[in-house]
Design an enzyme around this catalytic site. Structure first.
Site, mmCIF file in Angstrom:
data_model
loop_
_atom_site.group_PDB
_atom_site.id
_atom_site.type_symbol
_atom_site.label_atom_id
_atom_site.label_comp_id
_atom_site.label_asym_id
_atom_site.label_seq_id
_atom_site.Cartn_x
_atom_site.Cartn_y
_atom_site.Cartn_z
ATOM 1 N N ASN A 92 2.145 -5.090 -3.167
ATOM 2 C CA ASN A 92 0.762 -5.450 -2.846
ATOM 3 C C ASN A 92 -0.067 -4.193 -2.562
ATOM 4 O OD1 ASN A 92 -1.001 -7.769 -2.222
ATOM 5 N ND2 ASN A 92 -1.057 -6.941 -0.137
ATOM 6 N N GLU B 86 0.789 -1.232 0.000
ATOM 7 C CA GLU B 86 0.000 0.000 0.000
ATOM 8 C C GLU B 86 0.826 1.289 0.000
ATOM 9 O OE1 GLU B 86 -2.783 -0.347 3.227
ATOM 10 O OE2 GLU B 86 -3.707 -2.146 2.417
ATOM 11 N N ASP C 296 -11.899 -10.973 -0.761
ATOM 12 C CA ASP C 296 -13.168 -11.181 -0.055
ATOM 13 C C ASP C 296 -14.232 -10.362 -0.772
ATOM 14 O OD1 ASP C 296 -12.394 -8.645 0.999
ATOM 15 O OD2 ASP C 296 -11.817 -9.516 2.925
ATOM 16 N N GLU D 200 -5.801 -10.954 -1.262
ATOM 17 C CA GLU D 200 -6.629 -10.808 -0.047
ATOM 18 C C GLU D 200 -8.111 -10.820 -0.407
ATOM 19 O OE1 GLU D 200 -5.391 -7.445 2.308
ATOM 20 O OE2 GLU D 200 -3.259 -7.798 1.920
ATOM 21 N N HIS E 191 -10.305 -6.527 -2.151
ATOM 22 C CA HIS E 191 -11.419 -6.431 -1.199
ATOM 23 C C HIS E 191 -12.540 -5.748 -1.986
ATOM 24 C CE1 HIS E 191 -8.795 -7.657 2.048
ATOM 25 N NE2 HIS E 191 -7.928 -6.717 1.702
HETATM 26 C C1 XIL Z 1 -6.197 -6.604 8.341
HETATM 27 C C2 XIL Z 1 -6.436 -7.786 9.246
HETATM 28 O O1 XIL Z 1 -7.222 -8.738 8.578
HETATM 29 C C3 XIL Z 1 -7.110 -7.342 10.510
HETATM 30 O O2 XIL Z 1 -7.216 -8.421 11.418
HETATM 31 C C4 XIL Z 1 -6.328 -6.200 11.148
HETATM 32 O O3 XIL Z 1 -7.062 -5.696 12.249
HETATM 33 C C5 XIL Z 1 -6.112 -5.087 10.157
HETATM 34 O O4 XIL Z 1 -5.454 -5.607 9.008
HETATM 35 N N1 XIL Z 1 -4.985 -4.910 3.700
HETATM 36 C C6 XIL Z 1 -3.936 -5.609 4.183
HETATM 37 C C7 XIL Z 1 -4.105 -6.491 5.352
HETATM 38 O O5 XIL Z 1 -2.863 -5.623 3.555
HETATM 39 O O6 XIL Z 1 -2.934 -6.576 6.112
HETATM 40 C C8 XIL Z 1 -5.246 -6.031 6.223
HETATM 41 O O7 XIL Z 1 -5.450 -7.020 7.231
HETATM 42 C C9 XIL Z 1 -6.485 -5.838 5.396
HETATM 43 C C10 XIL Z 1 -6.261 -4.787 4.347
#
Ligand code: XIL
Length: 644
Positions: A484, A437, A551, A549, A520
């Site tokens: 990422n 990020e 979802d 990641e 996401h």
């Molecule tokens: C999130 C975790 O899932 C949570 O448990 C934590 O509180 C915050 O981080 N992008 C990312 C991840 O790269 O590391 C994040 O994970 C979600 C968004």
């Protein structure tokens, strides 16, 4: 080995598990010099090699300062990190300020890279006054159960050894009941083993078992590798158990019973009791069968038998909790149910949190690897690879506070951060999110040149990204190195900036392997064609593409006119199924097979999703609150098997 002081023979009588009695004996001395020093070849290629030297303090007091040396026959060192190197064969390495202290039970590693110089990658012996044998003060053992004998028994110690590493705690299960010992004697060379290795354990029962981080499991009799389930209990194959580092591994003892309690605990973070094992085992079965039977009503019956991972050859991953987190996949109240759905479906883990910056490097002088090491050992035991997340992330709660106001040489500090972590995990993880990020969101008024105005950008400009990849590659010559980010699939300015960034990195020769799209996403945004265009643009640059990641939440918090779901209705579940299918199919369509870094979902089951909160409930994952495969699972599977 350097036992210069009086040597005692200590015979401890130990009773544990189901009234099974083992005898223990080991050497103890007053010295606190108690480290083992080892050299491993992390990697080697045509002309070069990477080595790692590890000093492990098995004693009961801290080591303050160390110097070690070694000599090759042909190899030559060209660079080193995390130690001051001097000499040119023999070489000498001395501690840096931040790693000179090694607490009991902790290790320090440093790395070297070099030229094989016509030879093979060598494994020289590491010497130095710190590299001595196990010694432990008698106070580390429950005194009531320890009898000392004269030093004359030094070479003929009865050896039914149960005592673990010198730093370990012998549990309250120790009793003073005397028992007979086996005939094998500890040779004097045994004294140099760090912990009296578990392979030297014997008992009256003589049943093969596995000491898995301090918990005894039965050895499998028919399962040949990994974990099995036999005679109503979880078991561990002997070949898998044998890969455990000392003092764990295959032991002989009495059968594990459901009523037994924990044995010799060696690590508070990884110790489970045997009684939890029994509970776990039975619920694994229950869960597996319920997944199978219920799946016919909701999704394909292949859930339990086939599993997503067997549909493709690239990694299918899942983010998991571990260490001290709630809902650890390793142990705890949901671990059995998690494992029952995770093992058949996923071939890769990402730690959801415990490999982030502040977990691994909480203060400048301390790196804490135990929780991650335990997760990786667990993954290895189940044939699951590790994607490591993440070496650098702006997120406020994840930037260790010492980095935020750092007044020294920031670039040097970051180099140490990246190289220490990457070298520790080198060879144990397949890939890294090196930088997470770094790009600014569209519309971010604080952005600088399209980048997030993070402490890293403020201190080093764009160079923080280049240097992170270069340093990661120096410490880990093999793992795939990913950039990422989120919202890079939406085709906006952030996507444009991503492509410009990777083009620049490639032009400058920065060793980036691929891009991770967090994904996401929402049910209807971004469109499949937009996602495909962004992934294709990355793939066209010769980079790997990972969905890192994934979802799919069903509620849209950004659109007040979108439907609000207070439960996962059949309609929402169907939409979510189609969305999973579409995204996975898009990936299969635009990412060539050789460039597929894998698809990872961000969590095992809905209840544990980071997007499911009390004030905003949601159901973003593949398994529901009862660990049943959802229609989303079927959508994912359909996407994987879609052409091409
Ligand atoms: C999130 C975790 O899932 C949570 O448990 C934590 O509180 C915050 O981080 N992008 C990312 C991840 O790269 O590391 C994040 O994970 C979600 C968004």
């Amino acid at each position: 080995m350097n036992i210069t002081t009086k040597v005692f023979n200590v015979q401890a009588s130990v009773k544990y598990l189901n009234k099974c009695v083992l005898a223990a004996a080991t050497f103890f001395a007053a010295s606190s010099q108690a480290a083992t020093c080892s050299y491993s070849v992390v990697n080697d290629w045509n002309t070069g090699f990477q080595g790692s030297i590890t000093i492990t303090n098995n004693g009961t007091s801290a080591i303050n300062g160390w110097t070690v040396g070694w000599q090759y026959t042909a190899n030559k060192i060209t660079s080193s990190w995390n130690a001051t190197l001097s000499g040119s064969n023999p070489y000498t390495a001395t501690a840096l300020d931040w790693n000179k202290t090694i607490q009991p039970g902790q290790s320090v590693s440093f790395g070297v890279q070099g030229d094989k110089n016509g030879g093979a990658a060598e494994k020289p012996t590491i010497t130095g006054s710190v590299c001595s044998a196990v010694v432990s003060s008698a106070s580390s053992v429950a005194s009531s159960s320890v009898a000392t004998t004269s030093s004359s028994s030094k070479s003929s110690v009865a050896s039914s050894v149960v005592v673990s590493a010198a730093s370990s705690v012998v549990s309250s299960a120790i009793s003073s009941t005397p028992i007979s010992t086996s005939s094998s004697a500890l040779s004097s060379s045994s004294k140099s083993s760090v912990a009296l290795s578990s392979s030297s354990v014997s008992s009256a029962c003589g049943v093969s078992q596995c000491n898995w981080y301090g918990t005894l499991y039965p050895s499998c009799t028919t399962t040949t590798s990994g974990w099995g389930y036999e005679n109503g209990k979880s078991c561990i194959a002997t070949s898998t158990c044998a890969t455990q580092p000392a003092p764990y591994g295959v032991v002989e003892g009495c059968p594990v019973s459901s009523s037994s309690s924990s044995v010799v605990s060696t690590s508070s973070s990884s110790t489970k009791t045997s009684s939890s094992v029994a509970t776990t085992s039975s619920s694994v079965v229950a869960t597996s069968s319920s997944v199978k039977s219920s799946s016919s009503s909701s999704v394909a019956s292949s859930v339990a038998t086939t599993g997503l991972k067997s549909l493709v050859t690239f990694p299918i991953g899942v983010a998991v909790n571990a260490g001290n987190e709630n809902n650890s996949i390793l142990n705890g109240s949901t671990s059995a149910q998690q494992q029952a759905v995770v093992f058949p479906n996923f071939s890769q883990f990402t730690a959801g949190n415990i490999m982030k910056m502040s977990y691994l490097h909480p203060s400048e002088a301390s790196f804490t690897f135990t929780q991650a090491d335990d997760l990786i050992a667990f993954a290895n035991a189940h044939g699951i690879k590790m994607h490591a997340h993440t070496l650098i992330w702006h997120s406020d709660y994840q930037v260790p506070s010492f980095m935020k106001n750092y007044s020294g040489d920031f670039a040097a500090m970051m180099k140490t951060h990246v190289q220490t972590i990457a070298s520790h995990f080198s060879g144990k993880v397949s890939s890294w999110d090196v930088v997470n990020e770094a790009l600014a969101e569209d519309g971010d008024s604080t952005a600088v040149n399209g980048f997030r105005n993070s402490v890293f950008y403020q201190k080093m400009g764009l160079n923080f990204i280049d240097q992170a990849f270069i340093n990661a590659r120096a410490a880990d010559p093999v793992a795939d190195l990913f950039y990422n980010d989120f919202n890079i699939e939406n085709g906006g300015t952030k996507t444009t900036n991503l492509l410009a960034m990777v083009d620049g990195m490639k032009t400058r020769g920065v060793p980036i392997t691929g891009v991770g799209f967090q994904m996401h996403v929402l049910l209807d945004w971004p469109s499949a064609s937009t996602i495909e265009a962004a992934m294709k643009a990355v793939a066209d640059r010769g980079l790997k593409v990972k969905i890192s990641e994934l979802d799919v939440r069903v509620n849209n918090p950004y659109n007040s006119s979108a439907p609000v779901y207070t439960s996962l209705t059949a309609d929402a579940a169907a939409k979510q199924k189609e969305r999973y299918r579409q995204i996975v199919a898009s990936y299969m369509k635009v990412v060539p097979a050789a460039q597929r870094g894998g698809i990872t979902v961000w969590g095992v089951w809905d209840t544990d999703s980071w997007l499911n909160t009390a004030s905003a409930p949601d159901w973003p994952l593949l398994f529901d609150a009862n660990f049943q495969a959802k229609p989303a699972w079927q959508g994912f599977a359909d996407g994987l098997t879609s052409a091409p």
